[in-house]
Enzyme design. Structure first.
Site, PDB file in Angstrom:
ATOM      1  N   ARG A 161       0.845  -0.952   0.053  1.00 53.29           N
ATOM      2  CA  ARG A 161      -0.032   0.035  -0.023  1.00 53.29           C
ATOM      3  C   ARG A 161       0.859   1.210  -0.016  1.00 53.29           C
ATOM      4  NH1 ARG A 161      -4.564   0.976   4.348  1.00 53.29           N
ATOM      5  NH2 ARG A 161      -2.750   1.257   5.583  1.00 53.29           N
ATOM      6  N   THR A 176      -0.956   7.593  -0.708  1.00 55.93           N
ATOM      7  CA  THR A 176      -2.177   7.427  -1.620  1.00 55.93           C
ATOM      8  C   THR A 176      -3.148   6.122  -0.996  1.00 55.93           C
ATOM      9  OG1 THR A 176      -1.500   5.830  -3.228  1.00 55.93           O
ATOM     10  CG2 THR A 176      -1.202   8.242  -3.641  1.00 55.93           C
ATOM     11  N   ASP A 195       1.089  -2.544  12.090  1.00 50.61           N
ATOM     12  CA  ASP A 195       1.268  -2.929  11.033  1.00 50.61           C
ATOM     13  C   ASP A 195       1.627  -4.522  11.006  1.00 50.61           C
ATOM     14  OD1 ASP A 195       2.948  -1.333   8.301  1.00 50.61           O
ATOM     15  OD2 ASP A 195       2.991  -3.659   8.562  1.00 50.61           O
ATOM     16  N   ASP A 245       5.167  -5.710   9.555  1.00 51.40           N
ATOM     17  CA  ASP A 245       6.380  -4.994  10.474  1.00 51.40           C
ATOM     18  C   ASP A 245       6.349  -6.024  11.577  1.00 51.40           C
ATOM     19  OD1 ASP A 245       7.029  -3.273   8.266  1.00 51.40           O
ATOM     20  OD2 ASP A 245       6.251  -1.489   9.766  1.00 51.40           O
TER      21      ASP A 245
HETATM   22  C1  PRP Z   1      -1.229  -4.426   4.670  1.00 54.27           C
HETATM   23  C2  PRP Z   1      -2.091  -5.587   4.813  1.00 54.27           C
HETATM   24  C3  PRP Z   1      -2.480  -5.656   3.380  1.00 54.27           C
HETATM   25  C4  PRP Z   1      -2.905  -4.001   3.218  1.00 54.27           C
HETATM   26  C5  PRP Z   1      -4.147  -3.766   3.764  1.00 54.27           C
HETATM   27  O1  PRP Z   1      -0.200  -4.554   3.749  1.00 54.27           O
HETATM   28  O2  PRP Z   1      -1.141  -6.725   4.895  1.00 54.27           O
HETATM   29  O3  PRP Z   1      -2.216  -6.199   2.378  1.00 54.27           O
HETATM   30  O4  PRP Z   1      -2.028  -3.488   3.957  1.00 54.27           O
HETATM   31  O5  PRP Z   1      -4.807  -2.387   3.561  1.00 54.27           O
HETATM   32  P1  PRP Z   1      -5.831  -2.066   2.472  1.00 54.27           P
HETATM   33  O6  PRP Z   1      -6.895  -2.990   2.758  1.00 54.27           O
HETATM   34  O7  PRP Z   1      -6.190  -0.470   2.693  1.00 54.27           O
HETATM   35  O8  PRP Z   1      -5.304  -2.076   1.094  1.00 54.27           O
HETATM   36  P2  PRP Z   1       0.981  -3.579   3.386  1.00 54.27           P
HETATM   37  O9  PRP Z   1       0.880  -2.562   2.178  1.00 54.27           O
HETATM   38  O10 PRP Z   1       1.484  -2.741   4.540  1.00 54.27           O
HETATM   39  O11 PRP Z   1       2.282  -4.439   3.045  1.00 54.27           O
HETATM   40  P3  PRP Z   1       3.173  -5.566   3.927  1.00 54.27           P
HETATM   41  O12 PRP Z   1       2.248  -6.646   4.137  1.00 54.27           O
HETATM   42  O13 PRP Z   1       4.356  -5.640   2.843  1.00 54.27           O
HETATM   43  O14 PRP Z   1       3.787  -4.873   4.946  1.00 54.27           O
HETATM   44  N1  URA Z   2      -2.193  -2.817   6.998  1.00 61.78           N
HETATM   45  C1  URA Z   2      -1.691  -2.896   8.438  1.00 61.78           C
HETATM   46  O1  URA Z   2      -0.642  -3.962   8.291  1.00 61.78           O
HETATM   47  N2  URA Z   2      -2.471  -2.725   9.427  1.00 61.78           N
HETATM   48  C2  URA Z   2      -3.373  -1.834   9.450  1.00 61.78           C
HETATM   49  O2  URA Z   2      -3.930  -1.588  10.360  1.00 61.78           O
HETATM   50  C3  URA Z   2      -3.853  -1.491   8.044  1.00 61.78           C
HETATM   51  C4  URA Z   2      -3.262  -1.902   6.920  1.00 61.78           C
END
Ligand code: PRP
Ligand code: URA
Length: 209
Positions: A104, A108, A200, A203
């Site tokens: 994400r 944006t 997160d 993370d």
């Molecule tokens: C997080 C999570 C989802 C997304 C959710 O991933 O694991 O994929 O955000 O958010 P949304 O519903 O608003 O799209 P992230 O983009 O943080 O990537 P990561 O798993 O690599 O940390």
């Molecule tokens: N992605 C995450 O990992 N946590 C949130 O709360 C939203 C998006």
């Protein structure tokens, strides 16, 4: 909504509380996510078909039921969805695993695609998409659209925590899928994080920032 199932088994609720706790470190967080994914997979696979099979026990011949439907593909949305795969594979060890890389954009909040590798026969399989967090729903909507473009038809989405607005967005974009979540949280904060959520997920799984 008929095709949204909240899984409220006491073990799932207990483990989810530990997952949410900010004092839970990466090792325990990873183990708990795996355990909850395994427990949820039990419910997600409830509609799978079975057929009569004749077998012989050490005592007598008998008729038993065994799985007869389509084979399964587990598709984690990278990175955080990867944390749920081993739990699903514990109870469906023959499943294939495909990967969809999306992150994400922090400004944006729109998903950006960076990887896609799927089993060739994706159209013939039951698909279980894993991602612990459904916030705006953008990542899941794009991942499911990618899967459909490659021919996937029977899609189930498995999350740990989903925000109400994310659920609505996914169901509007893909009314044909079934979604499973352990919790429905009320809102997103100004940075797009689920409140109360768990922070997160990527993370916390991998100890990055
Ligand atoms: C997080 C999570 C989802 C997304 C959710 O991933 O694991 O994929 O955000 O958010 P949304 O519903 O608003 O799209 P992230 O983009 O943080 O990537 P990561 O798993 O690599 O940390
Ligand atoms: N992605 C995450 O990992 N946590 C949130 O709360 C939203 C998006």
């Amino acid at each position: 909504m008929d095709n949204v199932t909240q899984i409220t088994h006491p073990l799932v609720l207990h483990k989810l509380a530990l997952i949410r706790d900010k004092n839970t470190g990466s090792k325990d967080f990873r183990e708990l996510v795996e355990e909850v994914a395994m427990l949820m997979a039990y419910e997600v696979t409830r509609s799978f078909q079975t057929e009569d099979i004749e077998i012989e026990t050490p005592i007598a011949k008998t008729t038993c039921r065994m799985l007869s439907g389509k084979k399964v593909a587990v598709i984690p949305i990278l990175r955080a969805g990867l944390g749920m795969v081993s739990g699903v594979l514990k109870i469906i060890p023959t499943a294939r695993v495909g990967h969809i890389g999306l992150y994400r954009d922090e400004t944006t909040l729109k998903p950006v695609e960076y990887f896609c590798k799927l089993p060739q026969d994706i159209g013939e399989r039951e698909i279980i998409v894993t991602d612990p967090m459904l916030a705006t729903g953008g990542s899941a909507i794009d991942a499911i659209a990618m899967l459909k473009r490659k021919g996937a038809k029977n899609i189930k989405l498995m999350c740990l925590i989903a925000a109400r607005e994310g659920i609505k967005a996914v169901m509007k974009a893909h009314p044909d899928i079934h979604m499973y979540t352990a919790a429905v949280d009320e809102k997103l904060n100004e940075n797009g994080y689920i409140v109360p959520g768990l922070g997160d997920a990527g993370d916390r799984l991998y100890g990055t920032k």
